[in-house]
Design a protein around this motif. Structure first.
Motif, PDB file in Angstrom:
ATOM      1  N   LEU A  18      51.019  -2.990 109.158  1.00  0.00           N
ATOM      2  CA  LEU A  18      52.220  -2.946 110.017  1.00  0.00           C
ATOM      3  C   LEU A  18      51.934  -2.070 111.078  1.00  0.00           C
ATOM      4  CD1 LEU A  18      55.342  -3.182 107.600  1.00  0.00           C
ATOM      5  CD2 LEU A  18      54.252  -5.332 109.163  1.00  0.00           C
ATOM      6  N   SER A  19      51.413  -0.609 110.845  1.00  0.00           N
ATOM      7  CA  SER A  19      51.411   0.172 112.262  1.00  0.00           C
ATOM      8  C   SER A  19      50.304  -0.272 112.973  1.00  0.00           C
ATOM      9  CB  SER A  19      50.991   1.381 111.558  1.00  0.00           C
ATOM     10  OG  SER A  19      49.598   1.468 110.694  1.00  0.00           O
ATOM     11  N   ARG A  22      51.580  -3.469 114.973  1.00  0.00           N
ATOM     12  CA  ARG A  22      52.436  -3.018 116.087  1.00  0.00           C
ATOM     13  C   ARG A  22      51.580  -2.530 117.212  1.00  0.00           C
ATOM     14  NH1 ARG A  22      57.911  -1.105 116.290  1.00  0.00           N
ATOM     15  NH2 ARG A  22      58.453  -0.638 118.636  1.00  0.00           N
ATOM     16  N   GLU A  26      51.989  -4.054 121.153  1.00  0.00           N
ATOM     17  CA  GLU A  26      52.090  -3.185 122.360  1.00  0.00           C
ATOM     18  C   GLU A  26      51.262  -3.322 123.236  1.00  0.00           C
ATOM     19  OE1 GLU A  26      55.039  -1.624 122.552  1.00  0.00           O
ATOM     20  OE2 GLU A  26      55.960  -1.196 120.603  1.00  0.00           O
ATOM     21  N   GLU A  66      54.550 -10.330 108.632  1.00  0.00           N
ATOM     22  CA  GLU A  66      54.377  -9.030 109.384  1.00  0.00           C
ATOM     23  C   GLU A  66      54.446  -9.293 110.775  1.00  0.00           C
ATOM     24  OE1 GLU A  66      51.724  -9.199 105.577  1.00  0.00           O
ATOM     25  OE2 GLU A  66      52.597 -10.376 107.023  1.00  0.00           O
ATOM     26  N   TYR A  69      58.126  -9.485 111.660  1.00  0.00           N
ATOM     27  CA  TYR A  69      58.644  -8.229 111.685  1.00  0.00           C
ATOM     28  C   TYR A  69      58.430  -7.127 112.848  1.00  0.00           C
ATOM     29  CZ  TYR A  69      59.445  -3.603 109.412  1.00  0.00           C
ATOM     30  OH  TYR A  69      59.641  -2.299 108.962  1.00  0.00           O
ATOM     31  N   CYS A  70      56.959  -7.149 113.050  1.00  0.00           N
ATOM     32  CA  CYS A  70      56.922  -6.263 114.247  1.00  0.00           C
ATOM     33  C   CYS A  70      57.479  -6.793 115.721  1.00  0.00           C
ATOM     34  CB  CYS A  70      55.261  -5.975 114.472  1.00  0.00           C
ATOM     35  SG  CYS A  70      54.476  -5.272 113.140  1.00  0.00           S
ATOM     36  N   GLN A  73      61.235  -5.737 115.484  1.00  0.00           N
ATOM     37  CA  GLN A  73      61.436  -4.369 115.597  1.00  0.00           C
ATOM     38  C   GLN A  73      61.035  -3.912 117.033  1.00  0.00           C
ATOM     39  OE1 GLN A  73      58.092  -2.445 113.450  1.00  0.00           O
ATOM     40  NE2 GLN A  73      59.824  -1.235 112.119  1.00  0.00           N
TER      41      GLN A  73
END
Length: 323
Positions: A18-19, A22, A26, A66, A69-70, A73
């Motif tokens: 996830l990190s 994300r 970005e 995933e 989800y990102c 967010q």
């Protein structure tokens, strides 16, 4: 390069952690202005993943949870109110999402799931004026298209434009296969007109692990290590064909976009990060068998019955048994 050239952002991405994902997203959206360029505070934002089936979890037949989800967010961080929606071939959007591991992530973010099966909206199209799209799609303030890179036994590939066919509610998709599928040109044009009517604000494609061979569900996972984004769904599809080294003439959707003046060649696109030639896949597996686009009446009736059985009998029984 002129500002009229569509921007197609392409990056390598090798992980659904996830990190890391994300951060990759970005970076991917930065040349497009970031998520805040598309989502304003209070906007209702439809996230349209590929929720094809719950029958083959782990085979990469659907957009990974995933990635959804990102993106959700990021929408929330911009002040938007995201919700998921789709009209799967079999079963319900919620049932397919749960079968593919979405539940912990959607519960954490409190994401509603909308079924595209009730309210309908008639599109305005000279050649497809009886094609109905989900009102939930057309009423959203922002539409973010989240397709998966997959081979397809009927259409060669299923990418960003084809994913929007899931906005046709309920089992109308099977009836459209029967009506328009007798002519591959007309079927391709129907899919292009569907995408043009929906006009997604942003498309982000999941190509970290694709699905090659006899897709959209009968093939096998294939690591690609690619994510892409654009405001132009046709340009993004064309760039992906370049990456996969697939002849556009063999893809009915891209051929239809060309006839209708909507296709964009890579030479006419802006690539702020990587170019398609930097991401070339020379041995992507296309289908080894072919299936006709058109559905005969018995197949449509069988498909309709199976859809209702899974959605209204099998899924409710499974949910009750799990309590």
């Amino acid at each position: 390069m002129t500002s009229l050239q569509p921007c197609v952002s392409l990056l390598r991405a090798d992980s659904y952690e996830l990190s890391q994902l994300r951060a990759s997203l970005e970076q991917l959206l930065e040349p497009l202005g970031g998520m805040s360029a598309f989502v304003k505070p209070g906007d209702r934002v439809l996230l349209k993943p590929n929720l094809l089936t719950g029958a083959r979890p782990g085979k990469e037949c659907i957009t990974r949870a995933e990635l959804v989800y990102c993106v959700a967010q990021m929408v929330q961080a911009a002040g938007g109110q995201p919700f998921l929606g789709d009209s799967p071939a079999f079963g319900s959007a919620r049932g397919v999402a749960v079968a593919n591991g979405y539940l912990p992530l959607i519960e954490e973010l409190n994401l509603p799931i909308v079924e595209f099966s009730g309210k309908r909206y008639e599109t305005v199209s000279e050649n497809f004026n009886h094609l109905l799209l989900s009102k939930e799609v057309m009423d959203a303030d922002v539409v973010i298209n989240l397709p998966k890179v997959k081979s397809h036994v009927q259409l060669t590939l299923t990418l960003a434009v084809k994913n929007l066919f899931g906005c046709v509610p309920g089992k109308m998709k099977a009836w459209w296969h029967m009506e328009a599928g007798k002519d591959s040109q007309r079927f391709g044009e129907m899919l292009v007109e569907t995408a043009r009517a929906i006009a997604p604000d942003l498309t982000i494609v999941d190509g970290i692990i694709g699905h090659e061979g006899n897709g959209p569900s009968g093939g096998e996972p294939r690591h690609l290590g690619v994510i892409g984004a654009s405001t132009n769904v046709f340009a993004l599809d064309r760039a992906l064909l370049e990456i996969l080294t697939v002849d556009p003439a063999t893809v009915p959707i891209t051929a239809a976009a060309q006839r209708l003046g909507l296709n964009v060649e890579p030479a006419d696109m802006q690539f702020p990060h990587l170019r398609p030639e930097d991401l070339k896949i020379l041995d992507w597996q296309l289908p080894t068998r072919r299936m006709a686009i058109d559905f005969a009446m018995p197949r449509v009736l069988k498909s309709t019955f199976r859809h209702f059985y899974i959605r209204f009998i099998k899924e409710p029984i499974s949910a009750y048994a799990g309590r």
